[in-house]
Design an enzyme around this catalytic site. Structure first.
Site, PDB file in Angstrom:
ATOM      1  N   SER A 143       5.857  -1.842   3.583  1.00 27.23           N
ATOM      2  CA  SER A 143       5.753  -3.078   4.380  1.00 27.23           C
ATOM      3  C   SER A 143       6.893  -4.026   4.029  1.00 27.23           C
ATOM      4  CB  SER A 143       4.405  -3.769   4.154  1.00 27.23           C
ATOM      5  OG  SER A 143       4.307  -4.324   2.853  1.00 27.23           O
ATOM      6  N   ALA A 196       9.996  -3.412   2.970  1.00 25.68           N
ATOM      7  CA  ALA A 196      11.277  -2.998   3.550  1.00 25.68           C
ATOM      8  C   ALA A 196      11.285  -3.245   5.059  1.00 25.68           C
ATOM      9  CB  ALA A 196      11.532  -1.520   3.260  1.00 25.68           C
ATOM     10  N   ALA A 197      10.173  -2.955   5.726  1.00 23.86           N
ATOM     11  CA  ALA A 197      10.121  -3.140   7.185  1.00 23.86           C
ATOM     12  C   ALA A 197      10.269  -4.615   7.546  1.00 23.86           C
ATOM     13  CB  ALA A 197       8.809  -2.580   7.737  1.00 23.86           C
ATOM     14  N   ASP A 253      13.639   2.949   0.697  1.00 20.85           N
ATOM     15  CA  ASP A 253      12.744   2.325   1.681  1.00 20.85           C
ATOM     16  C   ASP A 253      13.526   1.604   2.780  1.00 20.85           C
ATOM     17  OD1 ASP A 253      11.036   3.018  -0.425  1.00 20.85           O
ATOM     18  OD2 ASP A 253       9.705   1.319  -0.061  1.00 20.85           O
ATOM     19  N   ALA A 295       0.809  -1.214   0.000  1.00 24.36           N
ATOM     20  CA  ALA A 295       0.000   0.000   0.000  1.00 24.36           C
ATOM     21  C   ALA A 295       0.843   1.265   0.000  1.00 24.36           C
ATOM     22  CB  ALA A 295      -0.934  -0.019   1.210  1.00 24.36           C
ATOM     23  N   GLY A 296       2.146   1.128  -0.226  1.00 26.46           N
ATOM     24  CA  GLY A 296       2.990   2.315  -0.322  1.00 26.46           C
ATOM     25  C   GLY A 296       3.583   2.760   0.999  1.00 26.46           C
ATOM     26  N   LEU A 297       3.348   1.983   2.058  1.00 26.30           N
ATOM     27  CA  LEU A 297       3.916   2.353   3.358  1.00 26.30           C
ATOM     28  C   LEU A 297       5.160   1.520   3.694  1.00 26.30           C
ATOM     29  CD1 LEU A 297       0.712   2.974   5.555  1.00 26.30           C
ATOM     30  CD2 LEU A 297       1.978   4.581   4.094  1.00 26.30           C
TER      31      LEU A 297
HETATM   32  N1  LIG Z   1       3.184  -8.852   7.314  1.00 26.87           N
HETATM   33  C1  LIG Z   1       3.879  -9.436   6.325  1.00 26.87           C
HETATM   34  N2  LIG Z   1       4.211 -10.738   6.393  1.00 26.87           N
HETATM   35  C2  LIG Z   1       4.935 -11.310   5.394  1.00 26.87           C
HETATM   36  N3  LIG Z   1       5.322 -10.695   4.277  1.00 26.87           N
HETATM   37  C3  LIG Z   1       5.017  -9.400   4.158  1.00 26.87           C
HETATM   38  C4  LIG Z   1       4.280  -8.698   5.169  1.00 26.87           C
HETATM   39  N4  LIG Z   1       4.132  -7.406   4.783  1.00 26.87           N
HETATM   40  C5  LIG Z   1       4.731  -7.338   3.564  1.00 26.87           C
HETATM   41  N5  LIG Z   1       5.262  -8.505   3.186  1.00 26.87           N
HETATM   42  C6  LIG Z   1       5.928  -8.796   1.899  1.00 26.87           C
HETATM   43  O1  LIG Z   1       5.997  -7.581   1.167  1.00 26.87           O
HETATM   44  C7  LIG Z   1       5.208  -7.668  -0.039  1.00 26.87           C
HETATM   45  C8  LIG Z   1       4.601  -6.304  -0.347  1.00 26.87           C
HETATM   46  O2  LIG Z   1       5.648  -5.467  -0.774  1.00 26.87           O
HETATM   47  P1  LIG Z   1       5.479  -4.299  -1.817  1.00 26.87           P
HETATM   48  O3  LIG Z   1       6.812  -3.704  -2.045  1.00 26.87           O
HETATM   49  O4  LIG Z   1       4.711  -4.774  -3.000  1.00 26.87           O
HETATM   50  O5  LIG Z   1       4.553  -3.262  -1.053  1.00 26.87           O
HETATM   51  P2  LIG Z   1       4.907  -2.234   0.112  1.00 26.87           P
HETATM   52  O6  LIG Z   1       6.328  -2.387   0.509  1.00 26.87           O
HETATM   53  O7  LIG Z   1       3.895  -2.366   1.179  1.00 26.87           O
HETATM   54  O8  LIG Z   1       4.670  -0.852  -0.618  1.00 26.87           O
HETATM   55  P3  LIG Z   1       5.754   0.159  -1.267  1.00 26.87           P
HETATM   56  O9  LIG Z   1       6.930  -0.649  -1.703  1.00 26.87           O
HETATM   57  O10 LIG Z   1       5.027   0.793  -2.391  1.00 26.87           O
HETATM   58  O11 LIG Z   1       6.059   1.106  -0.162  1.00 26.87           O
HETATM   59  C9  LIG Z   1       4.192  -8.763   0.258  1.00 26.87           C
HETATM   60  O12 LIG Z   1       3.729  -9.369  -0.940  1.00 26.87           O
HETATM   61  C10 LIG Z   1       5.052  -9.736   1.079  1.00 26.87           C
HETATM   62  O13 LIG Z   1       5.901 -10.503   0.265  1.00 26.87           O
HETATM   63  C1  LIG Z   2       8.591   2.905  -6.297  1.00 25.03           C
HETATM   64  C2  LIG Z   2       9.785   2.932  -5.357  1.00 25.03           C
HETATM   65  O1  LIG Z   2      10.537   4.127  -5.624  1.00 25.03           O
HETATM   66  C3  LIG Z   2       9.342   3.030  -3.892  1.00 25.03           C
HETATM   67  C4  LIG Z   2       8.443   1.933  -3.383  1.00 25.03           C
HETATM   68  O2  LIG Z   2       8.124   2.199  -2.015  1.00 25.03           O
HETATM   69  C5  LIG Z   2      10.638   1.708  -5.615  1.00 25.03           C
HETATM   70  C6  LIG Z   2      12.015   1.782  -4.980  1.00 25.03           C
HETATM   71  O3  LIG Z   2      12.458   2.861  -4.605  1.00 25.03           O
HETATM   72  O4  LIG Z   2      12.664   0.710  -4.914  1.00 25.03           O
HETATM   73 MG   LIG Z   3       7.929  -2.288  -0.930  1.00 32.43          MG
END
Ligand SMILES: Nc1ncnc2c1ncn2[C@@H]1O[C@H](COP(=O)(O)OP(=O)(O)OP(=O)(O)O)[C@@H](O)[C@H]1O
Ligand SMILES: C[C@@](O)(CCO)CC(=O)[O-]
Ligand SMILES: [Mg+2]
Length: 328
Positions: free
Chosen positions: A119, A121-122, A164, A115-117
């Protein structure tokens, strides 16, 4: 048993363009992923991730690529769901030299997925930190961030920035340009987040921008223009000029929209925030669906978002001063 947590983030400026060497300024927020790790003697990996989009599941699989999880869902879904954790454990095995180390990994997170927060990386930062410590190795924050970056880069087909993962590992507001990663002084920001309940696939969205950039010079110029917005944003942050920061966030959203990474619901939430008097509003992270970030010291934006069709959740986010936290 060891446990670590790491925060999610919002981008004040610069997502996507940062993948091509422009600067970006993400800011860690108090929403965390917690990862608990217990060493196993049989070399297998057991991941318990109740928040995953397959309605929560537990998988158990071996150290080698050919021993895939035995679960009754399509392989591609399992791979999409587990690839970040798999990649993190691969980094742990490499950095510790314990190639056949096995783990029970339990993940709990209050960061919505995709969702862009931040997740991913954390989860990766907390998993690498906990699992290396479980093997008796404590990584410096810079090394932890670098290892987490390699994981994201691998999952995103070699196209990822350090933004991230560095932000999640170190906390606070940061500035990332290529491999130059540093912490930033930032004023206290009245951050409001709107979440449409959806998700975007970071890898696919990044690939979409890459293709556009290759096809059209003006798309490449749009990416460069985002870099210019970020540089102006840095000055506005240094001067604590909230109105100017907001204005530049609005501009940044327009450029991201031109690159095709916004969505109807993200645009709707952005306009709801602006109509409510937010100083600025933009999508955050990869886009496609998920969250927007707005600045508003009053309650108006949060209230307006909570009544906006398509907005599932609206909340205020505090800056997370601390990145990775070693819990046990
Ligand atoms: N609570 C969790 N448990 C296990 N895997 C997770 C969890 N949260 C995130 N992940 C992993 O991270 C993936 C989502 O990462 P993605 O980079 O697509 O989105 P994001 O990091 O939330 O958003 P963005 O990169 O845009 O900030 C999930 O498909 C999963 O593989
Ligand atoms: C879209 C992007 O810039 C951020 C995703 O949270 C990808 C990245 O920096 O790796
Ligand atoms: Mg991500």
């Amino acid at each position: 048993m060891t446990r670590s947590s790491a925060p999610g983030k919002v981008y004040l400026f610069g997502e996507h363009a940062v993948v091509y060497g422009e600067p970006a300024v993400p800011c860690a927020i108090e929403r965390r992923a917690r990862v608990e790790v217990q060493r196993r003697d049989d070399g297998r990996l057991r991941v318990n991730a109740e928040d995953l989009s397959l309605d929560g599941f537990t998988v158990e699989y071996g150290a080698t690529a050919d021993s895939r999880p035995d679960v009754d869902v399509p392989e591609s879904l399992v791979t999409a769901a587990t690839q970040y954790v798999d990649g993190a454990i691969e980094q742990v095995r490499e950095v510790t030299g314990e190639d056949d180390a096995g783990f029970d990994v339990t993940i709990e997170s209050d960061i919505p997925l995709g969702a862009g927060l931040g997740s991913s990386a954390a989860v990766v930062v907390a998993a690498i930190d906990a699992a290396t410590r479980e093997l008796g190795v404590t990584l410096e924050p810079a090394e932890l961030a670098e290892r987490a970056y390699r994981t994201e880069s691998q999952v995103q087909d070699g196209q990822a920035s350090r933004a991230d993962t560095f932000c999640s590992a170190t906390g606070g507001a940061v500035r990332v340009e290529g491999d130059d990663c540093r912490s930033l002084e930032a004023p206290e920001l009245p951050i409001v987040i709107g979440f449409d309940g959806g998700a975007g696939d970071t890898g696919k969205l990044v690939a979409g921008v890459r293709d556009l950039r290759e096809e059209y010079d003006f798309a490449a110029h749009t990416v460069e223009a985002i870099g210019d917005v970020v540089r102006n944003g840095e000055d506005a942050l240094a001067d604590g000029e909230i109105d100017e920061i907001g204005r530049l966030m609005d501009f940044n959203h327009g450029l991201l929209s031109a690159l095709g990474v916004s969505s109807r619901s993200l645009d709707t939430m952005v306009w709801a925030a602006r109509d409510a008097g937010a100083r600025g509003a933009k999508l955050t992270g990869a886009g496609g669906g998920g969250c927007i970030v707005a600045l508003d010291p009053t309650e108006e934006t949060e209230t307006a978002l909570s009544f906006t069709p398509g907005c599932e959740d609206a909340f205020r986010a505090e800056l997370a001063e601390t990145g990775v936290e070693r819990l046990e």
